[in-house]
Design an enzyme around this catalytic site. Structure first.
Site, PDB file in Angstrom:
ATOM      1  CB  SER B 151      -3.875  -4.483  -3.451  1.00  0.00           C
ATOM      2  OG  SER B 151      -5.236  -4.894  -4.018  1.00  0.00           O
ATOM      3  NE  ARG B 221      -9.570   2.991 -12.131  1.00  0.00           N
ATOM      4  CZ  ARG B 221      -8.434   2.567 -11.309  1.00  0.00           C
ATOM      5  NH1 ARG B 221      -8.352   1.357 -11.233  1.00  0.00           N
ATOM      6  NH2 ARG B 221      -7.735   3.522 -10.766  1.00  0.00           N
ATOM      7  CG  ASP B 316      -8.937  -2.480   2.280  1.00  0.00           C
ATOM      8  OD1 ASP B 316      -9.855  -2.994   1.840  1.00  0.00           O
ATOM      9  OD2 ASP B 316      -7.599  -2.979   2.336  1.00  0.00           O
ATOM     10  CG  HIS B 349      -8.231  -1.994  -1.417  1.00  0.00           C
ATOM     11  ND1 HIS B 349      -7.515  -3.078  -0.465  1.00  0.00           N
ATOM     12  CD2 HIS B 349      -7.748  -2.297  -2.831  1.00  0.00           C
ATOM     13  CE1 HIS B 349      -6.672  -3.659  -1.417  1.00  0.00           C
ATOM     14  NE2 HIS B 349      -6.736  -3.146  -2.566  1.00  0.00           N
ATOM     15  CG  ASP B 350      -7.431   3.371  -4.001  1.00  0.00           C
ATOM     16  OD1 ASP B 350      -7.078   2.405  -4.152  1.00  0.00           O
ATOM     17  OD2 ASP B 350      -8.209   4.227  -4.565  1.00  0.00           O
TER      18      ASP B 350
END
Lengths: 197, 370
Positions: B151, B221, B316, B349-350
């Site tokens: 990222s 968050r 992602d 994405h994680d």
């Protein structure tokens, strides 16, 4: 390590210090030969992650992409050679791909197993079954080969599309040429390789 | 503990020479908190720099004393892991502008003797690379064998190859992009607004008021977290599952996903800093080396001998494979050695933080062969 003979033939057609894109590169063997023999700069393209892993292990530049969706990631005329070694028969749209290869490469090299080989003809003629031969070892229901052709088919295809063949090599199952292959290439040739510009 | 670097302790590097930032501003002194794993070999040729992402820090592997949870990339870094600490010397810093010990908004501004807070200058990926270079020199490492990041960390790895091409042998760029899209920036802006609209924001001077805009930070968050997961993984994990057996027809937490997101936000906010969050999102927004360097970018990259590995993950959608391919194309046009793999994963994405056999094998192969 012994390299595949059909790849060594392709290697003999490639000039030193050029750029090469190898579509369906497997474990990266051709690029590896070309780096060793001709100091080329090249990339392999693969869809199968296991082959990607092997290519990386072989220290070969490899890009995971699907050649069936075209070569849009590559600029026009960005490579001296674009190679499709023994994979023409697995692509969804051979004409599209060859057109794309011609767009990206100044010269293209295409090889494929010859469906006109006597062993295939005999299989179908005598047994009445879809050919399962040394070069085409898969049963009809699980073969990745969806666009098989004979040498004659390919020559007609090139003529119809104005592809200019500048060099041809037809070899038998031992990857050699002999009198029979020379006289009856479509009957005794096992693998055909063409250089097209 | 099997395959763990064990108990680790952060170290601090202090540099008294000022660091000039891209913005034109300057930091008088710089402190960088970092961890190291493994040993630097005699030739000093086995050093790996780990670059962290938006909310990451220097604690990438092993355990802090009395901690139950290991560092954020413990599955990747350790003995016999892809980033093998028996072979490599791994350096993992906290970026400046961060909130875990490196000079940042929570530090005291020597000019005012107060917390920097929102006076902390905006830092860019370029500035981070410059500060990491100070750390590299301080550790007497002549060049990185690998710079690795996912990222925003991947952007730093890419930036290293542009900025110090002779100081980086291999760059691994995971789940990144060469620049943010309007949609990416839009998400960041909503996150920033959530923070700055919190009544405890106090123009970023909340520390002087002994408070913190934790509601806003938690919201930021929560929003970020949604973009880090895939629809598929959220569906699998939570679906439409309810906390109770039936609907209550009110606005309390009813669906499991609501509860999960709130928990993530509430857990995150007290351990992070709102000003740092703003800075990190800005660094993301500003990153655009193609625009920054123009034609000289190609010359710079062409002049380097860096080998690249670019990785993306199928699910992602924050930085989808197509964005990684932009980096691939750019590097290919510079005739660089580059490999690219698209890892199948439902993790969104994680996924770059998660254990995945294919991902790890590709990493291992590249790390052991280059």
């Amino acid at each position: 390590m012994a390299f595949r003979k059909d790849l060594l033939l392709i290697s003999s057609w490639i000039k030193p210090n050029t750029t090469v894109l190898d579509l369906g590169c497997g474990d990266g063997e051709l690029i590896k030969i070309l780096i060793q023999e001709h100091s080329i700069h090249g990339y392999g393209v693969e869809i199968d992650l296991e082959n990607i892993k092997k290519s990386i292990k072989n220290k070969i530049n490899v890009l995971q992409m699907d050649i069936d969706s075209g070569l849009s990631e590559f600029d026009s005329n960005s490579f001296d050679y674009v190679v499709l070694a023994q994979s023409l028969q697995v692509v969804k749209n051979p004409k599209n791909l060859i057109d794309e290869m011609r767009r990206v490469g100044k010269e293209i090299i295409v090889s494929f197993p010859n469906m006109g080989h006597w062993s295939s003809r005999l299989n179908l003629l005598l047994q009445g079954k879809m050919p399962v031969t040394k070069n085409l070892p898969h049963s009809w229901y699980k073969t990745p080969n969806i666009h098989l052709c004979t040498i004659k088919d390919f020559l007609i295809f090139c003529k119809d599309n104005n592809y200019n063949i500048i060099e041809t090599s037809i070899t038998n199952n031992q990857q050699k040429s002999n009198m029979m292959v020379k006289i009856f290439p479509n009957l005794f040739g096992a693998v055909a390789t063409f250089r097209i510009n | 503990m099997d395959n763990s670097v064990g108990t680790v302790k952060p170290k601090i590097m202090k540099s008294n020479s000022p660091l000039k930032l891209i913005s034109g501003k300057e930091l008088g002194t710089v402190e960088i908190v970092y961890e190291t794993y493994g040993e630097l070999n005699r030739e000093k040729s086995n050093a790996i720099l780990i670059c962290h992402a938006l909310s990451g820090n220097h604690h990438a592997a092993g355990y802090h004393e009395n901690d139950e949870k290991p560092g954020w990339w413990d599955n990747m870094i350790g003995p016999k892991k892809p980033i093998d600490t028996e072979k490599f010397f791994v350096v993992s810093p906290n970026n400046i502008g961060g909130c875990h010990g490196s000079t940042g908004p929570k530090s005291i501004n020597p000019k005012t003797n107060k917390f920097f807070g929102s006076d902390f200058p905006i830092v860019t990926v370029n500035d981070w690379v410059n500060s990491q270079k100070i750390l590299m020199d301080c550790l007497e490492i002549p060049a990185w064998k690998f710079v690795v990041g996912g990222s925003l960390g991947g952007m730093q790895s890419f930036q290293w190859a542009i900025q110090f091409p002779k100081k980086i042998k291999n760059a691994i760029i995971i789940a990144a992009a060469p620049k943010l899209t309007a949609q990416n920036i839009a998400f960041n802006e909503v996150a920033r607004q959530a923070i700055m609209k919190d009544p405890n924001w106090k123009d970023g001077k909340y520390m002087e008021h002994a408070t913190a805009p934790n509601q806003g930070l938690a919201l930021a968050r929560m929003l970020g977290h949604i973009t880090y997961l895939s629809d598929e993984s959220m569906g699998e994990k939570f679906g439409r599952e309810l906390k109770k057996s039936k609907l209550d027809f009110n606005f309390d937490v009813e669906f499991q996903i609501e509860s999960y997101l709130r928990y993530q936000g509430e857990k995150f906010a007290p351990n992070f800093d709102a000003n740092t969050y703003l800075l990190m999102t800005k660094a993301l927004d500003y990153f655009d080396p193609v625009k920054d360097y123009g034609d000289t970018l190609f010359q710079k990259i062409k002049a380097s001998n860096t080998n690249f590995l670019v990785l993306s993950f199928t699910s992602d959608w924050r930085f989808p494979p197509i964005r990684s391919k932009e980096i691939v194309r750019l590097l290919m046009n510079c005739k660089k050695n580059i490999s690219y793999a698209e890892i199948k994963s439902g993790g969104g994405h994680d996924a770059f933080l998660m254990e995945n056999h294919d991902y790890f094998e590709v990493m291992s192969n590249f790390l052991s062969e280059n």
